[in-house]
Write a protein that holds these residues in place. Structure first.
Motif, PDB file in Angstrom:
ATOM      1  N   ILE A   6       7.798   0.255  -8.667  1.00  0.00           N
ATOM      2  CA  ILE A   6       8.690   1.398  -8.462  1.00  0.00           C
ATOM      3  C   ILE A   6       8.476   1.986  -7.071  1.00  0.00           C
ATOM      4  CG2 ILE A   6       9.068   3.813  -9.148  1.00  0.00           C
ATOM      5  CD1 ILE A   6       8.794   2.913 -12.040  1.00  0.00           C
ATOM      6  N   GLY A   7       7.239   2.077  -6.642  1.00  0.00           N
ATOM      7  CA  GLY A   7       6.948   2.616  -5.308  1.00  0.00           C
ATOM      8  C   GLY A   7       7.477   1.730  -4.198  1.00  0.00           C
ATOM      9  N   ILE A   8       7.297   0.417  -4.307  1.00  0.00           N
ATOM     10  CA  ILE A   8       7.765  -0.493  -3.254  1.00  0.00           C
ATOM     11  C   ILE A   8       9.284  -0.479  -3.173  1.00  0.00           C
ATOM     12  CG2 ILE A   8       7.907  -2.920  -2.564  1.00  0.00           C
ATOM     13  CD1 ILE A   8       5.082  -3.246  -3.782  1.00  0.00           C
ATOM     14  N   VAL A   9       9.941  -0.641  -4.319  1.00  0.00           N
ATOM     15  CA  VAL A   9      11.405  -0.642  -4.325  1.00  0.00           C
ATOM     16  C   VAL A   9      11.923   0.747  -3.942  1.00  0.00           C
ATOM     17  CG1 VAL A   9      13.449  -0.995  -5.760  1.00  0.00           C
ATOM     18  CG2 VAL A   9      11.499  -2.531  -5.975  1.00  0.00           C
ATOM     19  N   ILE A  18       0.838  -1.206   0.000  1.00  0.00           N
ATOM     20  CA  ILE A  18       0.000   0.000   0.000  1.00  0.00           C
ATOM     21  C   ILE A  18       0.870   1.252   0.000  1.00  0.00           C
ATOM     22  CG2 ILE A  18      -1.678   1.336   1.330  1.00  0.00           C
ATOM     23  CD1 ILE A  18      -2.843  -1.401   2.230  1.00  0.00           C
ATOM     24  N   LEU A  19       1.892   1.268   0.858  1.00  0.00           N
ATOM     25  CA  LEU A  19       2.806   2.406   0.910  1.00  0.00           C
ATOM     26  C   LEU A  19       3.507   2.590  -0.428  1.00  0.00           C
ATOM     27  CD1 LEU A  19       4.328   4.592   2.559  1.00  0.00           C
ATOM     28  CD2 LEU A  19       5.990   2.833   3.123  1.00  0.00           C
ATOM     29  N   GLY A  20       3.963   1.498  -1.024  1.00  0.00           N
ATOM     30  CA  GLY A  20       4.632   1.572  -2.314  1.00  0.00           C
ATOM     31  C   GLY A  20       3.724   2.066  -3.416  1.00  0.00           C
ATOM     32  N   LEU A  21       2.495   1.593  -3.428  1.00  0.00           N
ATOM     33  CA  LEU A  21       1.529   2.041  -4.430  1.00  0.00           C
ATOM     34  C   LEU A  21       1.298   3.541  -4.312  1.00  0.00           C
ATOM     35  CD1 LEU A  21      -0.659   1.605  -6.587  1.00  0.00           C
ATOM     36  CD2 LEU A  21      -2.235   1.111  -4.726  1.00  0.00           C
ATOM     37  N   LEU A  22       1.049   4.005  -3.107  1.00  0.00           N
ATOM     38  CA  LEU A  22       0.790   5.433  -2.904  1.00  0.00           C
ATOM     39  C   LEU A  22       2.030   6.283  -3.179  1.00  0.00           C
ATOM     40  CD1 LEU A  22      -1.490   5.205   0.254  1.00  0.00           C
ATOM     41  CD2 LEU A  22      -2.174   5.631  -2.112  1.00  0.00           C
ATOM     42  N   ALA A  23       3.203   5.800  -2.767  1.00  0.00           N
ATOM     43  CA  ALA A  23       4.442   6.543  -3.029  1.00  0.00           C
ATOM     44  C   ALA A  23       4.727   6.592  -4.525  1.00  0.00           C
ATOM     45  CB  ALA A  23       5.613   5.905  -2.291  1.00  0.00           C
ATOM     46  N   ALA A  63      10.699   9.279   3.045  1.00  0.00           N
ATOM     47  CA  ALA A  63      11.702   8.351   2.521  1.00  0.00           C
ATOM     48  C   ALA A  63      11.150   7.565   1.339  1.00  0.00           C
ATOM     49  CB  ALA A  63      12.166   7.398   3.629  1.00  0.00           C
ATOM     50  N   ALA A  64       9.909   7.113   1.426  1.00  0.00           N
ATOM     51  CA  ALA A  64       9.300   6.336   0.350  1.00  0.00           C
ATOM     52  C   ALA A  64       9.125   7.172  -0.912  1.00  0.00           C
ATOM     53  CB  ALA A  64       7.956   5.780   0.800  1.00  0.00           C
TER      54      ALA A  64
END
Length: 88
Positions: free
Chosen positions: A35-38, A8-13, A67-68
């Motif tokens: 790309i967001g997760i990595v 979820i954090l990666g998707l939003l970032a 940071a994300a």
């Protein structure tokens, strides 16, 4: 954080990074999520290495989101650099 929170954090970032750096990319929803997760992992690692802080404290911490997003922006810029010459 659990794996679902990272996704979820990666998707939003990734979405925020694409909003900050608009343009056409060869990737879609899945590439944005990856790309967001990595990028979130990269941002957390860079925060620890450069500043010596644990920037991945929790899902609702501001430092985690910064940071994300920064990590996602770096990764998106690199992605565009390497895939930009292949687009027609």
């Amino acid at each position: 954080m659990g794996i679902i929170a990272w996704i979820i954090l990666g998707l939003l970032a990734g979405i925020i990074a694409k909003m900050v750096m608009p343009g056409r990319d060869p990737g879609g929803f899945i590439v944005t999520t990856l790309i967001g997760i990595v990028g979130a992992l990269l941002g957390g690692w860079l925060g620890k290495v450069i500043f010596g802080v644990d920037s991945v404290d929790g899902f609702f911490e501001l430092s985690t989101w910064i940071a994300a997003i920064v990590g996602s922006l770096i990764l998106l810029a690199l992605y565009r650099l390497f895939t930009g010459s292949r687009r027609t």
